[in-house]
Design a protein around this motif. Structure first.
Motif, PDB file in Angstrom:
ATOM      1  N   THR A 124      35.665  25.108  26.379  1.00 26.25           N
ATOM      2  CA  THR A 124      36.087  26.436  25.908  1.00 26.25           C
ATOM      3  C   THR A 124      34.919  27.185  25.265  1.00 26.25           C
ATOM      4  OG1 THR A 124      38.032  25.180  25.236  1.00 26.25           O
ATOM      5  CG2 THR A 124      38.066  27.534  24.807  1.00 26.25           C
ATOM      6  N   HIS A 125      34.119  26.438  24.515  1.00 23.71           N
ATOM      7  CA  HIS A 125      32.911  26.993  23.886  1.00 23.71           C
ATOM      8  C   HIS A 125      31.999  27.575  24.983  1.00 23.71           C
ATOM      9  CE1 HIS A 125      29.599  26.555  20.756  1.00 23.71           C
ATOM     10  NE2 HIS A 125      28.861  26.485  21.854  1.00 23.71           N
ATOM     11  N   ASN A 126      31.810  26.779  26.033  1.00 25.38           N
ATOM     12  CA  ASN A 126      30.933  27.244  27.116  1.00 25.38           C
ATOM     13  C   ASN A 126      31.570  28.395  27.885  1.00 25.38           C
ATOM     14  OD1 ASN A 126      29.072  25.365  26.352  1.00 25.38           O
ATOM     15  ND2 ASN A 126      29.606  23.874  27.942  1.00 25.38           N
ATOM     16  N   LYS A 127      32.892  28.376  28.004  1.00 26.70           N
ATOM     17  CA  LYS A 127      33.568  29.495  28.679  1.00 26.70           C
ATOM     18  C   LYS A 127      33.273  30.784  27.926  1.00 26.70           C
ATOM     19  CE  LYS A 127      37.076  32.368  29.908  1.00 26.70           C
ATOM     20  NZ  LYS A 127      37.506  33.636  29.294  1.00 26.70           N
ATOM     21  N   GLY A 128      33.291  30.695  26.592  1.00 31.00           N
ATOM     22  CA  GLY A 128      32.989  31.886  25.783  1.00 31.00           C
ATOM     23  C   GLY A 128      31.584  32.397  26.063  1.00 31.00           C
ATOM     24  N   ALA A 129      30.624  31.480  26.120  1.00 33.74           N
ATOM     25  CA  ALA A 129      29.244  31.909  26.427  1.00 33.74           C
ATOM     26  C   ALA A 129      29.179  32.514  27.828  1.00 33.74           C
ATOM     27  CB  ALA A 129      28.296  30.719  26.315  1.00 33.74           C
ATOM     28  N   MET A 130      29.877  31.883  28.786  1.00 38.42           N
ATOM     29  CA  MET A 130      29.838  32.370  30.171  1.00 38.42           C
ATOM     30  C   MET A 130      30.545  33.720  30.315  1.00 38.42           C
ATOM     31  SD  MET A 130      27.880  30.107  31.373  1.00 38.42           S
ATOM     32  CE  MET A 130      27.693  30.531  33.093  1.00 38.42           C
ATOM     33  N   ASN A 131      31.423  34.063  29.371  1.00 41.15           N
ATOM     34  CA  ASN A 131      32.004  35.415  29.381  1.00 41.15           C
ATOM     35  C   ASN A 131      30.899  36.465  29.401  1.00 41.15           C
ATOM     36  OD1 ASN A 131      34.744  34.917  29.374  1.00 41.15           O
ATOM     37  ND2 ASN A 131      34.981  35.090  27.155  1.00 41.15           N
ATOM     38  N   GLY A 132      29.880  36.249  28.587  1.00 42.62           N
ATOM     39  CA  GLY A 132      28.764  37.203  28.541  1.00 42.62           C
ATOM     40  C   GLY A 132      27.860  37.045  29.749  1.00 42.62           C
ATOM     41  N   VAL A 133      27.542  35.791  30.088  1.00 52.03           N
ATOM     42  CA  VAL A 133      26.616  35.525  31.200  1.00 52.03           C
ATOM     43  C   VAL A 133      27.185  36.096  32.501  1.00 52.03           C
ATOM     44  CG1 VAL A 133      25.533  33.690  32.564  1.00 52.03           C
ATOM     45  CG2 VAL A 133      25.732  33.428  30.083  1.00 52.03           C
ATOM     46  N   ASP A 134      28.442  35.728  32.804  1.00 52.40           N
ATOM     47  CA  ASP A 134      29.027  36.126  34.086  1.00 52.40           C
ATOM     48  C   ASP A 134      29.221  37.636  34.187  1.00 52.40           C
ATOM     49  OD1 ASP A 134      29.152  33.533  34.941  1.00 52.40           O
ATOM     50  OD2 ASP A 134      31.255  33.250  34.473  1.00 52.40           O
ATOM     51  N   ALA A 135      29.686  38.240  33.075  1.00 52.13           N
ATOM     52  CA  ALA A 135      29.937  39.686  33.117  1.00 52.13           C
ATOM     53  C   ALA A 135      28.641  40.423  33.461  1.00 52.13           C
ATOM     54  CB  ALA A 135      30.496  40.161  31.778  1.00 52.13           C
ATOM     55  N   PHE A 136      27.534  39.935  32.908  1.00 52.51           N
ATOM     56  CA  PHE A 136      26.239  40.532  33.225  1.00 52.51           C
ATOM     57  C   PHE A 136      25.835  40.221  34.669  1.00 52.51           C
ATOM     58  CE2 PHE A 136      21.603  39.805  33.491  1.00 52.51           C
ATOM     59  CZ  PHE A 136      21.224  41.136  33.496  1.00 52.51           C
ATOM     60  N   LEU A 137      26.030  38.969  35.073  1.00 49.86           N
ATOM     61  CA  LEU A 137      25.606  38.570  36.422  1.00 49.86           C
ATOM     62  C   LEU A 137      26.372  39.322  37.505  1.00 49.86           C
ATOM     63  CD1 LEU A 137      25.364  34.699  35.940  1.00 49.86           C
ATOM     64  CD2 LEU A 137      23.456  36.306  36.108  1.00 49.86           C
ATOM     65  N   VAL A 138      27.664  39.545  37.263  1.00 53.68           N
ATOM     66  CA  VAL A 138      28.453  40.283  38.259  1.00 53.68           C
ATOM     67  C   VAL A 138      27.878  41.692  38.397  1.00 53.68           C
ATOM     68  CG1 VAL A 138      30.735  41.246  38.781  1.00 53.68           C
ATOM     69  CG2 VAL A 138      30.549  38.911  37.899  1.00 53.68           C
ATOM     70  N   ALA A 139      27.628  42.348  37.250  1.00 49.78           N
ATOM     71  CA  ALA A 139      27.081  43.712  37.287  1.00 49.78           C
ATOM     72  C   ALA A 139      25.720  43.732  37.981  1.00 49.78           C
ATOM     73  CB  ALA A 139      26.960  44.263  35.867  1.00 49.78           C
ATOM     74  N   ALA A 140      24.947  42.665  37.798  1.00 50.44           N
ATOM     75  CA  ALA A 140      23.590  42.638  38.354  1.00 50.44           C
ATOM     76  C   ALA A 140      23.563  42.088  39.785  1.00 50.44           C
ATOM     77  CB  ALA A 140      22.677  41.814  37.451  1.00 50.44           C
TER      78      ALA A 140
END
Ligand code: MEV
Length: 441
Positions: A272-288
């Motif tokens: 869950t901790h990593n899911k929270g971090a990936m919320n930011g990572v993925d949202a950026f990666l999708v946009a990029a």
């Protein structure tokens, strides 16, 4: 392109009151900062981002497009340079949380990022050789020649400083299929994500590997456990800045460290901790326009690299500071993929100042660190639900049937009551329609 890079490099990511402005004003502000043309700004409207013809060229069986909200996370500062961080995500709170945490992490040089070389791994599975030790020795003695052969396939990559660097042999003596060798071709893919480069190289080496080992090659494919291609982000916050109503800075910092330790020892929490971090990572990666599935796969495999699944970030207290570090395998590219073909992605890269792949990966890591800080800071204090439901409020209100001005009136009243369920939204909507709640000028 150089002009854009320069002007983006000199801009500020501090956007006070950005969230309160109407969407068109926000876009205008970003367009001014990144020097977008009218045409470029227009790609963000639903009707012009991606045509159905383009969708049809990109995937099979296309029937249309699937829009997501695109926002800008503010306040990011990496190695002394401000950066607007575009994020495409359906989940409320991600943009606000990232922006708030990035604000805490922006003092001085801001988030410090670094990367290893962009080395990706290609795998070749070898079976049915007459003798494991002999097959291994044969490959090792031919390793340099095999690396050189790989580089002949892609001379332009070599000219740019990349290319295959070494070939390693991994041994699995006792599998269900008998002894197995897995060769690792390590390739510096420069600014590419690398899948095409790697897959072409390992496929082309296969016949020679069969000849050398006397065995049979089956799989030839890159590994998404890109543990030679890491992006690291380290952030520091003055503990005093963490204080909030009801909590001292020390209490918040201690709570964050306790959350970090739980995620380190307990895989159920680490996920869950990593899911929270990936919320930011993925949202950026999708946009990029990145292959975020590859990066997700790589990050979770990396989190389990010592045999137990652990957190991708760590937080500790260092004197007057809270310090957080995240390290992620980052298989991103700024050549190939959709980076030069998808209209929205192209403009996102312009807003980012046309970063190279290394910088792009570091922005993703910084987004992950900020998002993780925001999540565990909330969890360690008042809990996640109040902020989350307040953000989610607009969706609840829209589902209640509110339209036009009614939406803001119902949202304001629900926030005042701090109650965000559908039943209350319907009651408040009826009250609004009866004239009970008026707009405050
Ligand atoms: C929700 O999308 C993410 C969190 O669950 C992350 C976490 O628990 O650290 C809030």
């Amino acid at each position: 392109m150089d002009e854009v890079k320069e002007s983006v490099a000199s801009m500020t990511s501090r956007l006070p009151g950005f969230y309160k402005r109407p969407i068109a004003e926000r876009l205008q502000l970003v367009a001014d900062m990144a020097g977008l043309t009218t045409e470029e700004s227009e790609v963000f409207s639903v009707s012009s981002g991606l045509s159905s013809g383009e969708a049809d060229r990109m995937v099979e069986n296309a029937i249309g497009i699937f829009p997501l909200p695109l926002g800008i996370a503010a306040n990011f500062r990496l190695n002394g340079q401000d950066c607007l961080v575009p994020m495409a995500v359906e989940e409320p709170s991600v943009l606000a949380a990232s922006s708030n945490a990035a604000n805490l992490l922006r003092d001085g040089e801001g988030i410090r990022t670094s990367s290893t070389e962009p080395i990706m791994i290609g795998q070749i599975q070898v079976l049915d050789f007459p003798d494991l030790d002999a097959a291994r020795a044969a490959i090792e003695s031919q390793a340099e020649a095999l690396v050189a052969a790989s580089n002949r396939i892609n001379p332009r990559l070599v000219e740019r400083g990349g290319g295959a660097k070494r070939l390693l042999v991994r041994e699995f003596p006792d599998t269900a299929l008998g002894p197995m060798l897995v060769l690792h071709l390590e390739v510096d893919v420069r600014d590419a994500m690398g899948a095409n480069i790697i897959n072409t190289m390992v496929e082309s080496l296969a016949p020679e590997v069969e000849r050398i080992t006397g065995g049979r090659v089956r799989l030839r494919i890159l590994s998404n456990l890109a543990d030679k291609r890491l992006a690291r982000a380290e952030g520091r916050v003055k503990i005093a800045r963490l204080a909030r109503a009801g909590w001292t800075g020390e209490e918040v910092a201690q709570g964050i460290v306790e959350a970090s330790v739980m995620a380190d020892v307990d895989p159920y929490r680490a996920a869950t901790h990593n899911k929270g971090a990936m919320n930011g990572v993925d949202a950026f990666l999708v946009a990029a326009g990145q292959d975020w599935r590859a990066i997700e796969a790589g990050c979770h495999a990396y989190a389990a690299r010592d045999g137990r699944y652990r957190s991708l970030s760590r937080w500790r207290i260092d004197g007057e500071d809270l310090v957080g570090v995240i390290e992620l395998p980052m298989q991103v590219g700024v050549v190939g993929g959709v980076t030069k073909t998808h209209a929205v992605v192209k403009v996102v890269h312009k807003i980012l100042g046309f970063p190279n792949a290394t910088r792009l990966g570091e922005i993703a890591a910084a987004a992950g660190l900020a998002q993780n800080l925001a999540a565990i800071m909330a969890l360690a204090t008042e809990g996640i639900q109040r902020g989350h439901m307040s953000m989610h409020c607009r969706n609840v209100v829209a589902e209640s049937g509110a339209v036009g001005d009614e939406v803001e009136l119902v949202v304001a009243e629900l926030r005042r009551r701090q109650t965000y369920d559908h039943a209350t939204a319907s009651v408040v909507l009826a009250e609004v329609r009866a004239g009970c709640h008026q707009k405050v000028a």
